[in-house]
Design a protein around this motif. Sequence first.
Motif, mmCIF file in Angstrom:
data_model
loop_
_atom_site.group_PDB
_atom_site.id
_atom_site.type_symbol
_atom_site.label_atom_id
_atom_site.label_comp_id
_atom_site.label_asym_id
_atom_site.label_seq_id
_atom_site.Cartn_x
_atom_site.Cartn_y
_atom_site.Cartn_z
ATOM 1 N N UNK A 26 -12.607 -88.063 76.976
ATOM 2 C CA UNK A 26 -13.583 -89.140 76.745
ATOM 3 C C UNK A 26 -14.365 -89.495 78.010
ATOM 4 N N UNK A 27 -14.039 -88.848 79.110
ATOM 5 C CA UNK A 27 -14.788 -89.082 80.353
ATOM 6 C C UNK A 27 -16.085 -88.274 80.290
ATOM 7 N N UNK A 28 -17.198 -88.945 80.506
ATOM 8 C CA UNK A 28 -18.502 -88.295 80.446
ATOM 9 C C UNK A 28 -19.016 -88.031 81.853
ATOM 10 N N UNK A 29 -19.229 -86.764 82.165
ATOM 11 C CA UNK A 29 -19.750 -86.381 83.495
ATOM 12 C C UNK A 29 -21.184 -85.887 83.313
ATOM 13 N N UNK A 30 -22.092 -86.474 84.074
ATOM 14 C CA UNK A 30 -23.499 -86.061 84.046
ATOM 15 C C UNK A 30 -23.753 -85.137 85.230
ATOM 16 N N UNK A 31 -24.292 -83.939 84.935
ATOM 17 C CA UNK A 31 -24.508 -82.930 85.966
ATOM 18 C C UNK A 31 -26.003 -82.669 86.180
ATOM 19 N N UNK A 32 -26.288 -82.151 87.348
ATOM 20 C CA UNK A 32 -27.583 -81.532 87.627
ATOM 21 C C UNK A 32 -27.293 -80.088 88.019
ATOM 22 N N UNK A 33 -27.588 -79.174 87.113
ATOM 23 C CA UNK A 33 -27.234 -77.778 87.332
ATOM 24 C C UNK A 33 -27.936 -77.205 88.557
ATOM 25 N N UNK A 34 -27.177 -76.419 89.318
ATOM 26 C CA UNK A 34 -27.691 -75.739 90.510
ATOM 27 C C UNK A 34 -27.566 -74.229 90.287
ATOM 28 N N UNK A 35 -28.321 -73.443 91.026
ATOM 29 C CA UNK A 35 -28.238 -71.982 90.856
ATOM 30 C C UNK A 35 -26.811 -71.484 91.071
ATOM 31 N N UNK A 36 -26.387 -70.565 90.221
ATOM 32 C CA UNK A 36 -25.033 -70.018 90.308
ATOM 33 C C UNK A 36 -25.096 -68.510 90.484
ATOM 34 N N UNK A 37 -24.325 -68.001 91.432
ATOM 35 C CA UNK A 37 -24.237 -66.562 91.660
ATOM 36 C C UNK A 37 -22.980 -66.070 90.966
ATOM 37 N N UNK A 38 -23.153 -65.337 89.865
ATOM 38 C CA UNK A 38 -22.040 -64.944 89.017
ATOM 39 C C UNK A 38 -21.791 -63.440 88.987
ATOM 40 N N UNK A 39 -22.585 -62.664 89.724
ATOM 41 C CA UNK A 39 -22.402 -61.219 89.733
ATOM 42 C C UNK A 39 -22.838 -60.664 91.080
ATOM 43 N N UNK A 40 -22.502 -59.404 91.323
ATOM 44 C CA UNK A 40 -22.908 -58.751 92.562
ATOM 45 C C UNK A 40 -24.429 -58.637 92.622
#
Length: 385
Positions: A349-363
């Motif tokens: 029930x905890x609501x977290x508000x995010x601001x997405x940042x670039x993510x490096x997920x592969x080589x």
Amino acid sequence: MITLSVVVGDGRKYLIHHRSLQSIGGNLLNSATVSDLQPVFLALDAMLHVDNAVKGERTLPYRDVIKSMPPLKGLDPTDVLIYVTLPFTKQGDHVMFYKQPERRGFDTSYVNAVTVMSFQPGSDVIEDIHFTFGGKCFQPVVKIQALQQEMAGKCWSLSLVTTVLKSIGNLLDNRTTVTKDARHVAMAQAFKFMFAIEETISGKTDPNGPSALSTVDYESTRVFDPVGPDQPPEDAIRRPIPHSSALQMTCGEAVYLDDMPRSEGELYAGLVLSTRPHARIKDVDVTKAIALPGVTGYVDHQDVPGKNLWGCAIQDEQAFAETEVKCCGQIIGLVLAEDRQVAQEAARHVTVTYEDLPAILSIEDAIREKAFYTEELAKASHCLR
């Protein structure tokens, strides 16, 4: 009847605070377990015999208890499990167990199965057939009995294999919690059972089927250096020394965290975890969580005395994420409650508000963003070279 005693010591094996999850009783009544015993006792119609100072002795079918996990239907926190009974098999009954671990050997079951087929005495006419599946992919345990009406009264033949597998497949397709891989494993175990029945009844198998029946006996590898005849018995060099906890573990007396009774005033923590691989934390709203009955508070990085850092070699990781999360599952905070289920529910029930940042997920992402190891980082003492 077969009686399996599960009472240890002075008999105080409470259903909420198990003395040992390695005992039969503790294993059967642990709702979170992927025990190999659960499908076995469910398939064989086990009966639980419990006692209570107020309600007295009672007998409960295990199938009714396991259906409701959690909580355990029909059981009181002050009940004591005295023993478990299983009915004897009769002539014409065929019971087999199959296990598919996630890795070689005796690891936790990915899918396990208990298959039961009964024939009318002295004949090949099917009287009953049912399949029970458990393991990590079947929680709660699934007992399929719908085949009994379809197969009862039919004479056994290999032509029934296709009918049985098709029926099991259709029934598993209706269960959204069963993955495609788990469905295939379950059907393979049913396939092996059907061919094993053919081998038992006719004494032979289809030429294309023997591999379905092959089993492997695993044996651990142990290599010891030879000990000379002149070496004193008290000299431990080159001798195999049992681990200090080996006896407790093999006898079921080792005390694990879940075996420890709850202390007075003890609280449970529900983890609030990041759902983003890389994001800035803009706001954490705990209003709904705190309002739930039984919740006592919420803690995060602001409640940590001293530094909010930890690490085995170098303390460079945040215990609680402060302003930014760098992976899914990173701990943001804890909801404290008087009950485990309440704590876990409140955390959702905890609501977290995010601001997405670039993510490096592969080589490829790393090359494109030029996210390489720097010379300074490569020289660090904790980096592999």
